[in-house]
Design an enzyme around this catalytic site. Structure first.
Site, PDB file in Angstrom:
ATOM      1  N   GLU A 194       0.810  -1.218   0.000  1.00 44.90           N
ATOM      2  CA  GLU A 194       0.000   0.000   0.000  1.00 44.90           C
ATOM      3  C   GLU A 194       0.844   1.269   0.000  1.00 44.90           C
ATOM      4  O   GLU A 194       0.359   2.363  -0.303  1.00 44.90           O
ATOM      5  CB  GLU A 194      -0.946   0.003   1.212  1.00 44.90           C
ATOM      6  CG  GLU A 194      -2.195  -0.838   1.022  1.00 44.90           C
ATOM      7  CD  GLU A 194      -1.919  -2.330   0.821  1.00 44.90           C
ATOM      8  OE1 GLU A 194      -0.884  -2.828   1.295  1.00 44.90           O
ATOM      9  OE2 GLU A 194      -2.733  -2.984   0.160  1.00 44.90           O
ATOM     10  N   ASN A 260      -1.333  -7.766  -3.675  1.00 44.91           N
ATOM     11  CA  ASN A 260      -1.910  -6.816  -4.616  1.00 44.91           C
ATOM     12  C   ASN A 260      -0.887  -5.851  -5.207  1.00 44.91           C
ATOM     13  O   ASN A 260       0.147  -5.574  -4.591  1.00 44.91           O
ATOM     14  CB  ASN A 260      -3.012  -6.006  -3.921  1.00 44.91           C
ATOM     15  CG  ASN A 260      -2.492  -5.248  -2.719  1.00 44.91           C
ATOM     16  OD1 ASN A 260      -2.286  -5.824  -1.657  1.00 44.91           O
ATOM     17  ND2 ASN A 260      -2.266  -3.948  -2.864  1.00 44.91           N
ATOM     18  N   ASP A 302      -7.832  -4.308  -4.889  1.00 47.00           N
ATOM     19  CA  ASP A 302      -7.000  -4.683  -3.749  1.00 47.00           C
ATOM     20  C   ASP A 302      -7.274  -6.144  -3.379  1.00 47.00           C
ATOM     21  O   ASP A 302      -7.646  -6.444  -2.233  1.00 47.00           O
ATOM     22  CB  ASP A 302      -7.249  -3.773  -2.549  1.00 47.00           C
ATOM     23  CG  ASP A 302      -6.381  -4.141  -1.358  1.00 47.00           C
ATOM     24  OD1 ASP A 302      -5.273  -4.678  -1.550  1.00 47.00           O
ATOM     25  OD2 ASP A 302      -6.814  -3.893  -0.226  1.00 47.00           O
TER      26      ASP A 302
END
Length: 302
Positions: A194, A260, A302
């Site tokens: 992220e 992801n 995601d």
């Protein structure tokens, strides 16, 4: 009497050392020895299954607490315990403890100190998911990308090592997962996709902590798969590897899930975004990727 006492002491020490010497074969056989839990997921298959039958559907409602032990941590609790010879080894983000399984009495506890800036940028949650055991050592990762090995009997630090640059919390990397040890190699992944880094897997020598290999989960420019990233988007492509993998001893392959891509908005990374959202099969000694399977190209969710 002195000779007898000395002999007894030597035998006791020898027995203790043997009991703590978890070999590679012991780890491979973990699923078949439910009295101990030596591998994350209760065996290399990671099925978290025990064949024990003493506790069943008929009597499970009769269980009552016998003892409790406070982990003394206000952060997330996700550590998978290791159990060996009646001792439970458990982790938090900043501590490792050994506890008597029958009484809950603490045997030892080690607190791991972090630099003040280390935990300011950590994804996703300040947690640790467990340790590994090998030849009398409890080996775990720390959130500032160090690995530490502790003596299973005393908690004394045997070695500590740090993932080589540029793996720092400043650019989003954090080791939160439980390591997997295969034939003397400690395999560890990273969280933090992220924060737009380039994911990786690493291998370390279990006896010394020496860094052995690194396999990036996102290809560099001109490497196979790089054509699936537009421009330089592969440099911040994500592909975390924080979930502990599994091992097939017959094929000598470690299987590891890759997470992801980053950023979440796929317009910034046009293409299939290899090798995110995939399963890797790698050689534990070298980190060589033998094959991969990508489940979701250019994941926008995601």
């Amino acid at each position: 009497m002195i000779r007898s006492g000395l002999l007894a002491a030597v035998l006791s020490a020898s027995t203790s050392l043997v009991a703590l010497a978890q070999t590679a074969e012991d780890l491979k056989n973990d699923a078949n020895t439910p009295d101990d839990v030596l591998v994350y997921g209760m065996g290399y298959q990671g099925q978290r299954y025990s064949p024990l039958t003493q506790i069943n559907k008929q009597n499970v409602g009769k269980l009552v607490p016998v003892w409790s032990y406070s982990l003394n941590d206000l952060q997330g609790g996700e550590g998978f315990p290791i159990v060996k010879d009646g001792v439970i080894y458990v982790t938090t983000h900043n501590a490792t403890a050994a506890v008597d399984a029958l009484t809950g009495k603490p045997i030892w506890r080690v607190v791991h100190e972090y630099p003040p800036e280390a935990l300011k940028v950590v994804c996703c949650g300040i947690v640790n998911r467990g340790a590994a055991i090998f030849e009398g050592l409890i080996i775990r990762a720390l959130m500032d990308n160090r690995l530490v090995a502790l003596d299973a009997k005393t908690g004394k630090v045997a070695w500590t090592t740090k993932s080589p640059d540029p793996v720092t919390t400043a650019n989003g990397y954090a080791m939160t997962g439980a390591p997997l040890i295969v034939n003397g190699v400690v395999i560890a992944g990273v969280a933090g996709a992220e924060f737009s880094h380039r994911g990786l897997l690493e291998g370390y020598d279990a006896k010394t902590g020496k860094h052995l290999w690194r396999t990036y989960t996102i290809p560099a420019k001109s490497e196979p798969g790089s054509e699936s990233w537009e421009g330089d988007s592969q440099l911040t492509g994500g592909g975390s590897s924080w979930v502990t993998g599994t091992y097939d001893a017959e094929l000598d392959l470690v299987y590891w899930g890759i997470g992801n891509p980053a950023p979440w908005n796929p317009r910034a990374r046009k293409g299939d975004n290899l090798f995110t959202n995939a399963v890797f099969a790698v050689r534990p000694k070298t980190g060589e990727r033998v094959w991969y399977y990508q489940a979701t190209p250019q994941d926008p969710f995601d």
